[in-house]
Design an enzyme around this catalytic site. Structure first.
Site, PDB file in Angstrom:
ATOM      1  N   ASP A 116      24.498 -19.304 -14.669  1.00 57.85           N
ATOM      2  CA  ASP A 116      23.192 -19.224 -15.322  1.00 57.85           C
ATOM      3  C   ASP A 116      23.129 -18.156 -16.407  1.00 57.85           C
ATOM      4  O   ASP A 116      22.621 -18.398 -17.504  1.00 57.85           O
ATOM      5  CB  ASP A 116      22.111 -18.923 -14.275  1.00 57.85           C
ATOM      6  CG  ASP A 116      21.959 -20.045 -13.273  1.00 57.85           C
ATOM      7  OD1 ASP A 116      22.508 -21.127 -13.518  1.00 57.85           O
ATOM      8  OD2 ASP A 116      21.294 -19.843 -12.248  1.00 57.85           O
ATOM      9  N   PHE A 117      23.631 -16.973 -16.105  1.00 59.82           N
ATOM     10  CA  PHE A 117      23.473 -15.857 -17.034  1.00 59.82           C
ATOM     11  C   PHE A 117      24.655 -15.695 -17.982  1.00 59.82           C
ATOM     12  O   PHE A 117      24.516 -15.778 -19.197  1.00 59.82           O
ATOM     13  CB  PHE A 117      23.234 -14.551 -16.263  1.00 59.82           C
ATOM     14  CG  PHE A 117      22.026 -14.597 -15.372  1.00 59.82           C
ATOM     15  CD1 PHE A 117      20.906 -15.331 -15.732  1.00 59.82           C
ATOM     16  CD2 PHE A 117      22.010 -13.930 -14.159  1.00 59.82           C
ATOM     17  CE1 PHE A 117      19.779 -15.373 -14.916  1.00 59.82           C
ATOM     18  CE2 PHE A 117      20.895 -13.981 -13.329  1.00 59.82           C
ATOM     19  CZ  PHE A 117      19.785 -14.701 -13.708  1.00 59.82           C
TER      20      PHE A 117
END
Length: 232
Positions: free
Chosen positions: A11-12
């Site tokens: 996600d990051f």
């Protein structure tokens, strides 16, 4: 079993950061060419890109498929995490020889002729045992004071609640409190156009009406009345 590295890789790291980098790179290129383009920032591509070092080392014959046997995955005794006498943990990352020398000195093992050679893989288990014994002889706070300000690359493992109070993070103002909520400060930092937090984290449904109206939806009240949407 293999441990999940939170959602930092997908996600990051592999997702949001690669997307932001791609958009900024496309904007910079547009300034040179005057042309736009599609930025395809799939999470899987970013996650794979983050493993470039692993694949490079594998191609060079420097990476084993066996977990926990490599330089950066706790395989080396001097790149691992050790428990202290009070149940705390210290992270060790003394890969370079000069950092390793300081690590051994501060562990008070530098004068021990029986200490295994760090480059002798066959004796790594023995070396790890020696490090384990030493770290278990003191508390996390005691070891923190011992290694503070040195180049041994040893730091305490902090909980998320402890991190903001760490002297280095406090000096850097790495965390900011806004409306009673302590949160990471904006990063990276800019010398001329400093970023700052201007509003508190939104509560669930706080901006529902505003967002729906901005999207051109004209029956907002009916959506709220029916429960299809929620406004805090």
């Amino acid at each position: 079993p293999p441990q999940i590295p939170l959602n930092l890789v997908g996600d990051f790291g592999g997702g949001s950061l690669y997307l932001a980098f791609g958009v900024l790179a496309a904007l910079w290129e547009r300034g040179r060419s005057g042309q736009g383009q599609v930025v395809d920032a799939a999470v899987v591509d970013g996650a794979v890109s983050l493993t470039t070092l692993v694949h490079a080392m594998s191609a060079a014959g420097l990476w084993s498929e066996e977990r926990g046997t490599n330089r950066h995955d706790s395989g080396t005794p001097y790149y691992d995490v050790y428990e202290t006498s009070d149940g705390g943990w210290m992270a060790v990352g003394a890969l370079e020889p000069q950092f390793y020398a300081e690590l051994v000195q501060l562990l008070q093992l530098d004068g021990d002729p029986a200490l295994p050679d760090r480059d002798d893989r066959s004796r790594w288990p023995e070396l790890r045992t020696r490090f384990t014994e030493r770290f278990r002889s003191r508390t996390r706070e005691e070891w923190t004071r011992t290694f503070e300000g040195t180049d041994a690359c040893v730091t305490p493992v902090l909980t998320p609640g402890e991190a903001p109070a760490h002297p280095h993070l406090a000096e850097r103002t790495a965390f900011t409190e806004l409306d009673g909520v302590l949160q990471p400060s904006p990063a990276p930092r800019f010398s001329r156009t400093a970023a700052r937090l201007t509003r508190h984290p939104a509560a669930v449904g706080e901006h529902t009406r505003e967002a729906l109206m901005n999207w051109g939806i004209d029956n907002v009240d009916s959506l709220l009345d029916s429960g299809a949407a929620h406004q805090a």
